[in-house]
Scaffold this active site. Structure first.
Site, short mmCIF file in Angstrom:
data_model
loop_
_atom_site.label_atom_id
_atom_site.label_comp_id
_atom_site.label_asym_id
_atom_site.label_seq_id
_atom_site.Cartn_x
_atom_site.Cartn_y
_atom_site.Cartn_z
CG ASP A 30 -38.48 -15.34 -1.65
OD1 ASP A 30 -38.10 -14.17 -1.44
OD2 ASP A 30 -39.65 -15.74 -1.43
CB SER A 31 -35.12 -11.14 -4.03
OG SER A 31 -33.99 -11.36 -3.20
CG ASP A 62 -36.44 -15.53 1.96
OD1 ASP A 62 -37.19 -15.66 2.94
OD2 ASP A 62 -36.56 -14.63 1.11
CE LYS A 85 -36.53 -12.81 4.43
NZ LYS A 85 -37.86 -12.91 3.78
CD GLU A 98 -42.35 -13.33 2.00
OE1 GLU A 98 -43.55 -13.28 1.63
OE2 GLU A 98 -41.40 -13.10 1.25
CD GLU A 123 -40.08 -6.35 1.10
OE1 GLU A 123 -39.77 -7.45 1.58
OE2 GLU A 123 -40.08 -6.11 -0.13
O1 KIV Z 1 -36.03 -12.16 -0.77
C1 KIV Z 1 -35.48 -11.14 -0.32
O2 KIV Z 1 -34.50 -10.61 -0.87
C2 KIV Z 1 -36.03 -10.57 0.91
C3 KIV Z 1 -35.48 -9.27 1.38
C4 KIV Z 1 -35.93 -8.16 0.52
C5 KIV Z 1 -35.76 -9.02 2.81
O3 KIV Z 1 -36.91 -11.13 1.48
#
Ligand code: KIV
Length: 291
Positions: A46-47, A85, A114, A116, A184
């Protein structure tokens, strides 16, 4: 390199035997490059919100945006395990919604998701998603979706109390059935301890060299993002500079008339006879205006 698709059991089996190389990607061409380079896990992170969509943080990213990009990445990937994510609020409201949203990523071509955090509510979500046959990667330490609660993007687990809480969360996520765990921005000592204590591979970002694998954001690694770059990023190229220079040269060539070349980069009528039919006997081909 073995070209067989990387599976969830294969990732679990890599713990203590082989370091795992994970990278984010968000679209077809970059996922193709990451896959061809031999990346084990491609995370559609989600970056995306920050490095591709220009948001200030990850909180504005929606399931629809993530799924759209996951579909493109999955189409480009032959070997890597694609992990989607789950964005903010997609697994926080109810168990039912969490499972349904996780399923959207699988329908888009991801082979795992994934999420969090490691508090009890997250553990319940992990268990329910796993119950729907969807593998889950955990993520603790600095969890950017909690930025407003923790008050910024900063190192987590610096003191014994916080470190102990993170160790408990890691063990809970392992016991709930996660197949791997992102750590992280935590101290190297804590990452080493968690890596030792859990049965699943840990994948570090800003967590030191003791983790079972490492992950970086594609745009950070390649120098494509000009926002804040954290201390833990190692930049392997300056692709952004190369792109800027190439585009500046292109614009210069267009403005000076050097692009396109009238022979190598242009098409022509099939014969002079055809040209004559167009212009009459006195063929005058209009010339491009050169500045
Ligand atoms: O969103 C993302 O890119 C991440 C990574 C930094 C692990 O969660």
């Amino acid at each position: 390199m073995d070209q067989k698709p990387v599976t969830v059991p294969a990732i679990k089996a890599m713990k203590r035997l082989q370091r795992i190389g994970m990278l984010t990607a968000y679209d077809y061409p970059t996922a193709k490059i990451a896959d061809a380079a031999g990346t084990d896990i491609i995370l559609v992170g989600d970056s995306l919100g920050m490095v591709v969509l220009g948001y200030p943080d990850t909180l504005s990213v929606t399931v629809a945006e993530m799924v759209h990009h996951t579909r493109a990445v999955a189409r480009a990937t032959q070997r890597a395990l694609v992990v989607g994510d789950m964005p903010y609020l997609s697994y926080h409201v109810s168990i039912e919604e969490s499972v349904r949203n996780a399923g959207e990523f699988i329908r888009a071509g991801a082979r795992a998701v994934k999420i969090e955090g490691g508090k009890p509510a997250r553990i319940k979500a992990v268990e329910a998603i796993l119950d729907a046959e969807i593998p889950v990667m955990g993520h603790i330490g600095l969890t950017p979706q909690s930025v407003n609660v923790v008050g910024g993007f900063r190192l987590q687990g610096k003191n014994a109390g916080d470190a102990r809480r993170l160790i408990d969360e890691a063990i809970a996520l392992d016991q709930a059935g996660c197949f791997s765990l992102v750590l992280e921005c935590v101290p190297e000592e804590l990452a080493a301890l968690i890596t030792e204590r859990v049965s699943i591979p840990t994948i570090g970002i800003g967590a030191g060299p003791s983790c079972d694998g490492q992950v970086l954001v594609f745009h950070d690694l390649l120098g494509l993002y000009d926002g804040h770059t954290p201390k833990f990023v190692r930049r392997y190229a300056n692709v952004g500079d190369d792109m800027r220079n190439a585009i500046a040269r292109y614009l210069d060539d267009v403005r000076s008339g050097r692009f396109p070349d009238g022979t190598k980069e242009s098409f022509h009528m099939s014969s002079t006879e055809e040209l004559k039919k167009l212009y009459g006997d006195s063929v005058v081909v209009p010339m491009p205006k050169v500045n």
